[in-house]
Design a protein around this motif. Structure first.
Motif, PDB file in Angstrom:
ATOM      1  N   ALA A 166       0.690  -1.504  -0.301  1.00 12.72           N
ATOM      2  CA  ALA A 166       0.243  -0.174  -0.092  1.00 12.72           C
ATOM      3  C   ALA A 166       0.728   1.659   0.161  1.00 12.72           C
ATOM      4  CB  ALA A 166      -1.086  -0.001   0.970  1.00 12.72           C
ATOM      5  N   MET A 167       1.871   1.048   0.641  1.00 12.18           N
ATOM      6  CA  MET A 167       2.708   2.591   0.874  1.00 12.18           C
ATOM      7  C   MET A 167       3.756   2.803  -0.351  1.00 12.18           C
ATOM      8  SD  MET A 167       6.241   2.615   3.689  1.00 12.18           S
ATOM      9  CE  MET A 167       7.130   1.677   2.909  1.00 12.18           C
ATOM     10  N   HIS A 168       4.149   1.686  -1.081  1.00  9.43           N
ATOM     11  CA  HIS A 168       4.205   1.713  -2.692  1.00  9.43           C
ATOM     12  C   HIS A 168       3.711   2.329  -3.450  1.00  9.43           C
ATOM     13  CE1 HIS A 168       7.222   0.941  -5.993  1.00  9.43           C
ATOM     14  NE2 HIS A 168       6.125   0.050  -6.131  1.00  9.43           N
ATOM     15  N   LEU A 169       1.921   1.650  -3.357  1.00  4.98           N
ATOM     16  CA  LEU A 169       1.506   2.022  -4.907  1.00  4.98           C
ATOM     17  C   LEU A 169       0.987   3.828  -4.160  1.00  4.98           C
ATOM     18  CD1 LEU A 169      -0.554   1.244  -6.840  1.00  4.98           C
ATOM     19  CD2 LEU A 169      -2.041   0.987  -3.999  1.00  4.98           C
ATOM     20  N   SER A 170       1.117   3.804  -2.759  1.00  4.66           N
ATOM     21  CA  SER A 170       0.769   5.098  -2.639  1.00  4.66           C
ATOM     22  C   SER A 170       2.119   6.350  -3.081  1.00  4.66           C
ATOM     23  CB  SER A 170       0.919   5.066  -1.111  1.00  4.66           C
ATOM     24  OG  SER A 170       0.412   6.634  -1.070  1.00  4.66           O
ATOM     25  N   LEU A 171       2.727   6.368  -2.995  1.00  7.23           N
ATOM     26  CA  LEU A 171       4.167   6.842  -3.526  1.00  7.23           C
ATOM     27  C   LEU A 171       3.997   6.519  -5.061  1.00  7.23           C
ATOM     28  CD1 LEU A 171       7.212   5.051  -1.645  1.00  7.23           C
ATOM     29  CD2 LEU A 171       6.231   7.346  -1.304  1.00  7.23           C
ATOM     30  N   PHE A 204      17.574  -8.035  22.744  1.00  4.80           N
ATOM     31  CA  PHE A 204      16.933  -6.792  22.970  1.00  4.80           C
ATOM     32  C   PHE A 204      15.251  -6.591  21.844  1.00  4.80           C
ATOM     33  CE2 PHE A 204      20.159  -7.007  20.169  1.00  4.80           C
ATOM     34  CZ  PHE A 204      20.448  -6.618  19.389  1.00  4.80           C
ATOM     35  N   PRO A 205      14.506  -5.264  21.715  1.00  5.05           N
ATOM     36  CA  PRO A 205      14.088  -4.766  20.955  1.00  5.05           C
ATOM     37  C   PRO A 205      14.094  -3.834  20.462  1.00  5.05           C
ATOM     38  CG  PRO A 205      13.504  -3.213  23.286  1.00  5.05           C
ATOM     39  CD  PRO A 205      14.223  -4.484  22.967  1.00  5.05           C
ATOM     40  N   ILE A 206      13.766  -3.799  19.122  1.00  5.54           N
ATOM     41  CA  ILE A 206      14.506  -2.084  18.382  1.00  5.54           C
ATOM     42  C   ILE A 206      13.289  -1.241  17.719  1.00  5.54           C
ATOM     43  CG2 ILE A 206      14.768  -1.090  15.331  1.00  5.54           C
ATOM     44  CD1 ILE A 206      16.198  -4.299  15.563  1.00  5.54           C
ATOM     45  N   TRP A 207      12.997  -0.421  18.571  1.00  2.00           N
ATOM     46  CA  TRP A 207      12.194   0.455  18.700  1.00  2.00           C
ATOM     47  C   TRP A 207      12.195   1.953  17.439  1.00  2.00           C
ATOM     48  CZ3 TRP A 207       7.308   0.956  21.152  1.00  2.00           C
ATOM     49  CH2 TRP A 207       7.789  -0.149  22.976  1.00  2.00           C
ATOM     50  N   LEU A 208      11.456   2.633  17.076  1.00  2.00           N
ATOM     51  CA  LEU A 208      11.326   3.565  15.495  1.00  2.00           C
ATOM     52  C   LEU A 208      10.706   4.328  16.515  1.00  2.00           C
ATOM     53  CD1 LEU A 208      12.881   3.608  13.011  1.00  2.00           C
ATOM     54  CD2 LEU A 208      10.764   3.088  12.159  1.00  2.00           C
ATOM     55  N   THR A 209      11.688   5.505  16.795  1.00  2.00           N
ATOM     56  CA  THR A 209      10.693   6.886  17.251  1.00  2.00           C
ATOM     57  C   THR A 209      10.690   8.062  16.872  1.00  2.00           C
ATOM     58  OG1 THR A 209      12.100   5.991  19.214  1.00  2.00           O
ATOM     59  CG2 THR A 209      10.499   8.181  19.094  1.00  2.00           C
ATOM     60  N   THR A 210       9.869   8.687  16.708  1.00  2.00           N
ATOM     61  CA  THR A 210       9.274  10.161  16.258  1.00  2.00           C
ATOM     62  C   THR A 210       9.119  11.099  16.788  1.00  2.00           C
ATOM     63  OG1 THR A 210       9.369  11.720  14.003  1.00  2.00           O
ATOM     64  CG2 THR A 210       8.123  10.494  14.765  1.00  2.00           C
ATOM     65  N   HIS A 211       9.503  12.369  16.693  1.00  2.00           N
ATOM     66  CA  HIS A 211       7.828  13.069  17.535  1.00  2.00           C
ATOM     67  C   HIS A 211       7.283  13.098  17.043  1.00  2.00           C
ATOM     68  CE1 HIS A 211       7.625  17.203  19.913  1.00  2.00           C
ATOM     69  NE2 HIS A 211       8.368  16.611  20.540  1.00  2.00           N
ATOM     70  N   ARG A 212       6.129  13.358  17.833  1.00  4.86           N
ATOM     71  CA  ARG A 212       3.761  13.125  17.416  1.00  4.86           C
ATOM     72  C   ARG A 212       3.697  14.554  16.256  1.00  4.86           C
ATOM     73  NH1 ARG A 212       1.486   9.696  20.361  1.00  4.86           N
ATOM     74  NH2 ARG A 212       2.269   8.852  21.857  1.00  4.86           N
ATOM     75  N   GLU A 213       4.566  15.704  16.651  1.00  7.69           N
ATOM     76  CA  GLU A 213       4.348  16.549  15.815  1.00  7.69           C
ATOM     77  C   GLU A 213       4.802  16.480  14.758  1.00  7.69           C
ATOM     78  OE1 GLU A 213       5.279  20.297  17.350  1.00  7.69           O
ATOM     79  OE2 GLU A 213       3.926  20.287  19.303  1.00  7.69           O
ATOM     80  N   LEU A 214       5.983  15.709  14.096  1.00  9.31           N
ATOM     81  CA  LEU A 214       6.327  15.436  13.001  1.00  9.31           C
ATOM     82  C   LEU A 214       5.619  13.831  11.797  1.00  9.31           C
ATOM     83  CD1 LEU A 214      10.573  16.041  13.603  1.00  9.31           C
ATOM     84  CD2 LEU A 214       9.082  17.396  12.016  1.00  9.31           C
ATOM     85  N   HIS A 215       4.999  13.486  12.858  1.00  7.11           N
ATOM     86  CA  HIS A 215       4.459  11.759  12.635  1.00  7.11           C
ATOM     87  C   HIS A 215       3.866  12.504  11.080  1.00  7.11           C
ATOM     88  CE1 HIS A 215       2.590   7.468  12.591  1.00  7.11           C
ATOM     89  NE2 HIS A 215       3.711   7.612  12.788  1.00  7.11           N
ATOM     90  N   THR A 216       3.102  13.158  11.664  1.00  6.47           N
ATOM     91  CA  THR A 216       2.369  13.972  10.673  1.00  6.47           C
ATOM     92  C   THR A 216       2.878  14.081   9.579  1.00  6.47           C
ATOM     93  OG1 THR A 216       1.933  15.577  11.608  1.00  6.47           O
ATOM     94  CG2 THR A 216       0.349  14.055  12.092  1.00  6.47           C
ATOM     95  N   SER A 217       3.798  14.893   9.204  1.00  7.06           N
ATOM     96  CA  SER A 217       4.828  14.811   8.033  1.00  7.06           C
ATOM     97  C   SER A 217       5.207  14.315   6.895  1.00  7.06           C
ATOM     98  CB  SER A 217       6.561  15.519   8.439  1.00  7.06           C
ATOM     99  OG  SER A 217       6.788  16.155   6.936  1.00  7.06           O
ATOM    100  N   ARG A 218       4.368  14.112   5.745  1.00  8.96           N
ATOM    101  CA  ARG A 218       4.257  13.029   4.784  1.00  8.96           C
ATOM    102  C   ARG A 218       5.702  12.341   4.632  1.00  8.96           C
ATOM    103  NH1 ARG A 218       4.538  13.845  -0.757  1.00  8.96           N
ATOM    104  NH2 ARG A 218       3.534  11.635  -2.382  1.00  8.96           N
ATOM    105  N   ARG A 219       6.649  13.553   4.697  1.00  6.50           N
ATOM    106  CA  ARG A 219       7.901  13.048   4.305  1.00  6.50           C
ATOM    107  C   ARG A 219       8.572  12.145   5.571  1.00  6.50           C
ATOM    108  NH1 ARG A 219      10.233  17.466   4.085  1.00  6.50           N
ATOM    109  NH2 ARG A 219      10.924  17.637   6.326  1.00  6.50           N
ATOM    110  N   ILE A 220       8.810  12.890   6.804  1.00  9.04           N
ATOM    111  CA  ILE A 220       8.846  11.758   8.123  1.00  9.04           C
ATOM    112  C   ILE A 220       8.234  10.488   7.691  1.00  9.04           C
ATOM    113  CG2 ILE A 220       9.136  11.465  10.326  1.00  9.04           C
ATOM    114  CD1 ILE A 220      11.037  14.345   8.752  1.00  9.04           C
ATOM    115  N   ARG A 221       6.853  10.555   7.704  1.00 10.17           N
ATOM    116  CA  ARG A 221       6.588   9.194   7.752  1.00 10.17           C
ATOM    117  C   ARG A 221       6.293   8.513   6.620  1.00 10.17           C
ATOM    118  NH1 ARG A 221       0.751   7.889   9.915  1.00 10.17           N
ATOM    119  NH2 ARG A 221       0.806   5.278  10.513  1.00 10.17           N
ATOM    120  N   LEU A 222       6.917   8.753   5.503  1.00  8.55           N
ATOM    121  CA  LEU A 222       7.423   7.678   4.588  1.00  8.55           C
ATOM    122  C   LEU A 222       8.705   7.159   4.446  1.00  8.55           C
ATOM    123  CD1 LEU A 222       8.042   6.298   1.931  1.00  8.55           C
ATOM    124  CD2 LEU A 222       8.938   9.412   1.053  1.00  8.55           C
TER     125      LEU A 222
END
Length: 298
Positions: free
Chosen positions: A82-87, A266-284
């Motif tokens: 779905a992500m690739h199709l959107s891109l 051990f886990p691998i966590w992916l983290t971003t700022h909540r305000e940035l997560h709505t950015s199309r570029r950051i979300r991609l």
């Protein structure tokens, strides 16, 4: 399991993915910005459509059933498609450009990130990426980076985190070291060997002590606070060290030793700022890294 002919509602699949990755309905609701009852209804509808039970409920937490674990891999593939199709669709009218700063540990930046960046360049060739080598979350809070790859879940409320994988680490050494010092086979053999430290010797001594191996400072005569420098010492045959398997398998100059030693998980966590997560570029970039790291750790 045969899902041929089953009609999927993507919102139900998203609810399933979020719940599986976050471990509870309430956490999935926060991630998707929905209510917990809504998430519960969407998962129940998906289970009814499939004719299987995807989760076992225990208090506030949930655990995947065998059918759920099988479904998880397919659901992740659906998300990636779905992500690739959107891109592809959006790329016809609007390119994705600008700068994204990604921070990870020094060893991850050196050995894992370049492969991920190859994939990122394929889907967003105009994107500029700055990789920041660091081991804490201060860079995110101070906006010095947009996305962080970490091995602990952040507790800061302004950060959004997603568990993308559970990975392991084992003990590795260079063939030249093993030829000179002999190959340790049992846990008892480790007492006679040299180890390379990654900064905190006491933690490594404590770990091996829990495994029944009594090591001391004398076993750690070389090391570095730089992860890449310490790992280079291992590759040059100066001693043994623990390393994430997804890093070690990219290094043909080392091999795993002492199969009796319990792996470090051990886990691998992916983290971003909540305000940035709505950015199309950051979300991609966030979603692409999540899919890559999940598959890479597996």
């Amino acid at each position: 399991m045969n899902w041929q002919g089953v009609s999927f509602d993507w919102s139900h699949v998203r609810a399933f993915l979020a719940t599986a990755e976050e471990g509870s309905l309430s956490a999935a609701a926060r991630v998707l910005r929905q209510t917990q009852p809504t998430i519960g209804r969407q998962i129940a509808a998906l289970e009814q459509d499939l004719g299987v039970t995807l989760f076992e409920r225990s208090g506030r937490s949930v655990a995947l059933t065998d059918a759920g674990r099988e479904m998880l891999g397919h659901a992740k593939s659906m998300r990636a498609a779905a992500m690739h199709l959107s891109l592809v669709a959006s790329g016809q009218s609007q390119s994705i450009d600008g700068t994204v700063r990604i921070t990870a540990s020094e060893v991850f930046c050196t050995h894992v990130m370049p492969t991920a960046l190859l994939r990122l360049r394929e889907v967003a060739p105009k994107l500029e990426v700055d990789v920041v080598s660091a081991d804490d979350l201060r860079d995110l809070q101070m906006r010095e980076a947009d996305i962080a790859i970490r091995h602990v879940r952040p507790e800061q409320p302004e950060l959004f985190a997603r568990l993308v994988a559970e990975t392991t680490a084992h003990l590795y050494a260079a063939p030249s070291y093993l030829a000179e010092r002999g190959r340790p086979v049992s846990l008892a053999d480790l007492k006679a060997h040299d180890f390379i430290s990654f900064g905190d010797i006491s933690r490594m001594i404590a770990f091996f002590g829990e495994q029944g191996v009594e090591l001391s400072q004398d076993n750690f005569r070389m090391g570095s606070t730089s992860g890449s420098a310490a790992w280079a010492m291992v590759e040059q045959g100066l001693g043994l060290s623990l390393m994430a398997d997804q890093v070690a398998r990219r290094c043909p100059s080392v091999e795993r030793v002492v199969s009796a030693l319990e792996p470090v998980r051990f886990p691998i966590w992916l983290t971003t700022h909540r305000e940035l997560h709505t950015s199309r570029r950051i979300r991609l970039v966030f979603d692409l890294l999540g899919d890559f790291l999940s598959k890479d750790a597996a």
